[in-house]
Each structure stands twice: as C-alpha cells, then as structure tokens.
Design a protein around this motif. Structure first.
Motif, mmCIF file in Angstrom:
data_model
loop_
_atom_site.group_PDB
_atom_site.id
_atom_site.type_symbol
_atom_site.label_atom_id
_atom_site.label_comp_id
_atom_site.label_asym_id
_atom_site.label_seq_id
_atom_site.Cartn_x
_atom_site.Cartn_y
_atom_site.Cartn_z
ATOM 1 N N LEU A 124 0.812 -1.209 0.000
ATOM 2 C CA LEU A 124 0.000 0.000 0.000
ATOM 3 C C LEU A 124 0.849 1.264 0.000
ATOM 4 N N LYS A 125 2.110 1.113 0.412
ATOM 5 C CA LYS A 125 3.011 2.256 0.378
ATOM 6 C C LYS A 125 3.200 2.749 -1.062
ATOM 7 N N ASP A 126 3.309 1.793 -2.003
ATOM 8 C CA ASP A 126 3.454 2.169 -3.415
ATOM 9 C C ASP A 126 2.207 2.892 -3.920
ATOM 10 N N VAL A 127 1.042 2.412 -3.531
ATOM 11 C CA VAL A 127 -0.211 3.038 -3.973
ATOM 12 C C VAL A 127 -0.304 4.462 -3.418
ATOM 13 N N GLY A 128 0.135 4.665 -2.192
ATOM 14 C CA GLY A 128 0.141 6.010 -1.616
ATOM 15 C C GLY A 128 1.085 6.937 -2.364
ATOM 16 N N GLN A 129 2.256 6.418 -2.739
ATOM 17 C CA GLN A 129 3.217 7.228 -3.497
ATOM 18 C C GLN A 129 2.664 7.546 -4.878
ATOM 19 N N PHE A 130 2.030 6.569 -5.530
ATOM 20 C CA PHE A 130 1.421 6.808 -6.843
ATOM 21 C C PHE A 130 0.271 7.807 -6.726
ATOM 22 N N SER A 131 -0.455 7.733 -5.623
ATOM 23 C CA SER A 131 -1.578 8.650 -5.413
ATOM 24 C C SER A 131 -1.090 10.094 -5.281
ATOM 25 N N ARG A 132 -0.020 10.301 -4.528
ATOM 26 C CA ARG A 132 0.545 11.652 -4.403
ATOM 27 C C ARG A 132 1.057 12.167 -5.745
ATOM 28 N N LEU A 133 1.722 11.300 -6.494
ATOM 29 C CA LEU A 133 2.227 11.681 -7.807
ATOM 30 C C LEU A 133 1.069 11.995 -8.752
ATOM 31 N N PHE A 134 0.013 11.192 -8.699
ATOM 32 C CA PHE A 134 -1.180 11.458 -9.510
ATOM 33 C C PHE A 134 -1.744 12.835 -9.188
ATOM 34 N N HIS A 135 -1.858 13.131 -7.913
ATOM 35 C CA HIS A 135 -2.432 14.406 -7.480
ATOM 36 C C HIS A 135 -1.606 15.593 -7.996
ATOM 37 N N VAL A 136 -0.303 15.525 -7.835
ATOM 38 C CA VAL A 136 0.571 16.618 -8.268
ATOM 39 C C VAL A 136 0.499 16.792 -9.780
ATOM 40 N N LEU A 137 0.592 15.690 -10.518
ATOM 41 C CA LEU A 137 0.572 15.788 -11.979
ATOM 42 C C LEU A 137 -0.790 16.203 -12.512
ATOM 43 N N MET A 138 -1.856 15.791 -11.835
ATOM 44 C CA MET A 138 -3.192 16.176 -12.287
ATOM 45 C C MET A 138 -3.382 17.687 -12.175
ATOM 46 N N TRP A 139 -3.007 18.279 -11.046
ATOM 47 C CA TRP A 139 -3.151 19.728 -10.893
ATOM 48 C C TRP A 139 -2.154 20.476 -11.775
ATOM 49 N N ALA A 140 -1.000 19.885 -12.027
ATOM 50 C CA ALA A 140 -0.041 20.521 -12.944
ATOM 51 C C ALA A 140 -0.598 20.552 -14.366
ATOM 52 N N GLY A 141 -1.425 19.595 -14.707
ATOM 53 C CA GLY A 141 -2.045 19.593 -16.024
ATOM 54 C C GLY A 141 -3.229 20.531 -16.133
ATOM 55 N N LYS A 142 -3.821 20.920 -15.007
ATOM 56 C CA LYS A 142 -5.009 21.782 -15.026
ATOM 57 C C LYS A 142 -4.670 23.259 -14.866
ATOM 58 N N ALA A 143 -3.734 23.586 -14.006
ATOM 59 C CA ALA A 143 -3.413 24.986 -13.709
ATOM 60 C C ALA A 143 -2.111 25.372 -14.397
ATOM 61 N N LYS A 144 -2.138 26.480 -15.105
ATOM 62 C CA LYS A 144 -0.951 26.914 -15.842
ATOM 63 C C LYS A 144 0.222 27.220 -14.923
ATOM 64 N N ARG A 145 -0.049 27.709 -13.722
ATOM 65 C CA ARG A 145 1.068 28.083 -12.862
ATOM 66 C C ARG A 145 1.814 26.866 -12.308
ATOM 67 N N PHE A 146 1.212 25.671 -12.398
ATOM 68 C CA PHE A 146 1.890 24.450 -11.968
ATOM 69 C C PHE A 146 2.402 23.632 -13.148
ATOM 70 N N SER A 147 2.226 24.107 -14.372
ATOM 71 C CA SER A 147 2.574 23.308 -15.555
ATOM 72 C C SER A 147 4.079 23.030 -15.648
ATOM 73 N N LEU B 186 -0.114 13.458 -18.250
ATOM 74 C CA LEU B 186 0.838 12.568 -17.581
ATOM 75 C C LEU B 186 0.270 11.915 -16.323
ATOM 76 N N PHE B 187 -0.735 12.530 -15.723
ATOM 77 C CA PHE B 187 -1.279 11.991 -14.478
ATOM 78 C C PHE B 187 -2.007 10.663 -14.680
ATOM 79 N N ILE B 188 -2.306 10.304 -15.907
ATOM 80 C CA ILE B 188 -3.000 9.042 -16.170
ATOM 81 C C ILE B 188 -2.109 7.860 -15.803
ATOM 82 N N ALA B 189 -0.804 7.991 -16.017
ATOM 83 C CA ALA B 189 0.125 6.892 -15.725
ATOM 84 C C ALA B 189 0.119 6.501 -14.244
ATOM 85 N N PRO B 190 0.249 7.442 -13.298
ATOM 86 C CA PRO B 190 0.191 7.013 -11.894
ATOM 87 C C PRO B 190 -1.141 6.387 -11.498
#
Length: 180
Positions: free
Chosen positions: A1-24, A59-63
C-alpha cells in the motif's frame, strides 16, 4: 500500500499541474527531475513518464494506472484479500477518482466565455458610474452614502465573479485569484 500512496501523491501533483498553468512547470523534464530529487517518484518512474507518448497535461494518467496495477498485483500475491468484494471496492474507488478528475476538467471547459465577462464588467462599471445621478432625485444628500456603498460592493462582487469564473487563474481575468 506504500506504493499506492506514493502513486496517489504523484497522480495528485501531476493532475493539478495539467489543469493549472502556474503548476505546468512540474510536467516539464526539469520539473519531473525536481520531483524525483524531492522523493515524489523514482528514476524509473521519471524515465517512463518522459518516454510516454502523452501530452504533458495527461501525464497523471500513468500514476492512476500504476495504482490499479499495484492493487491488482497485491490481490494476486495475497497481500490483499482476493474476494470479489475487495476487488469491486478497489475498482469502484479508482472509478470515483477518475470521475472526480474528469468532473474538474468538465467544469473548467464548460465555463462562460470571455465576452460574457467583458459584458458584465461594462454593466457593472456603468451601474456604478450612473448610480449617483439616478439616486440623487430620490435620496438627496443620502445618495452620497448610497453611492459609497454601491461603489464599494459592486466592483468587489464583479471581481469575485471573475475569480469563480476562472478559479485556477489560467486566463488572468483578474489579479486577485484564489490560490489553491
């Protein structure tokens, strides 16, 4: 479950980076390198993300897929219960997560066009400008107080409407943005 938690955090960061220009910047090779140095991903994951044939805002689709694969592997290895209830619950939660990030995109894409915002700006400015003339006949000297209240609240409401129109401030409607 540690891996799933790490993938979840990465998903979250990449998802918002894809939505907001200031995080791109986080989806660029330099941003991915920085996230690797901060421990959000390892080198293998960074290289996989760089080799994918996806646009940076996808990119957030991969995590998300990595989370699903890791959960299925844990069920197959016996780390998690392999009954149908556990499998269906995991799948349902991943589908809820997918629906949630799709809803964010839909809400950002389905907003009002810029012409409407400019029209509302024109209406509010003309209302604030002509209020003293219209109120003087009815209120007399109290129109000064009423004009002050109108001048104070209506432009603020207009700015608030602009913020709600583009909450991520991708189109720079106003300088007062909500930083999430």
């Amino acid at each position: 479950l540690k891996d799933v938690g790490q993938f979840s955090r990465l998903f979250h960061v990449l998802m918002w980076a894809g939505k907001a220009k200031r995080f791109s910047i986080l989806t660029s090779p330099e941003g991915l390198q920085r996230m690797e140095s901060r421990g959000l991903m390892n080198e293998k994951q960074r290289l996989i993300l760089l080799d994918l044939k996806l646009t940076n805002d996808q990119l957030f689709i991969a995590p998300l897929e990595w989370m699903m694969i890791r959960s299925n592997r844990a069920v197959a290895e016996g780390t998690l219960d392999s009954d149908n209830a556990t499998k269906s619950t995991l799948l349902r939660e991943y589908m809820f997560l997918r629906n949630a990030y799709c809803a964010i995109s839909d809400k950002l894409d389905g907003r009002m066009p810029l012409a409407y915002v400019n029209f509302v700006q024109l209406l509010v400015d003309s209302f604030v400008l002509f209020t003293p003339i219209a109120l003087y006949a009815d209120l007399g000297e109290f129109s000064v107080l009423a004009v002050g209240l109108v001048s104070f609240f209506y432009p603020g409401l207009n700015n608030l409407a602009k913020i709600f129109l583009d909450p991520l401030n991708n189109e720079n409607f106003c300088e007062n943005s909500i930083f999430m």
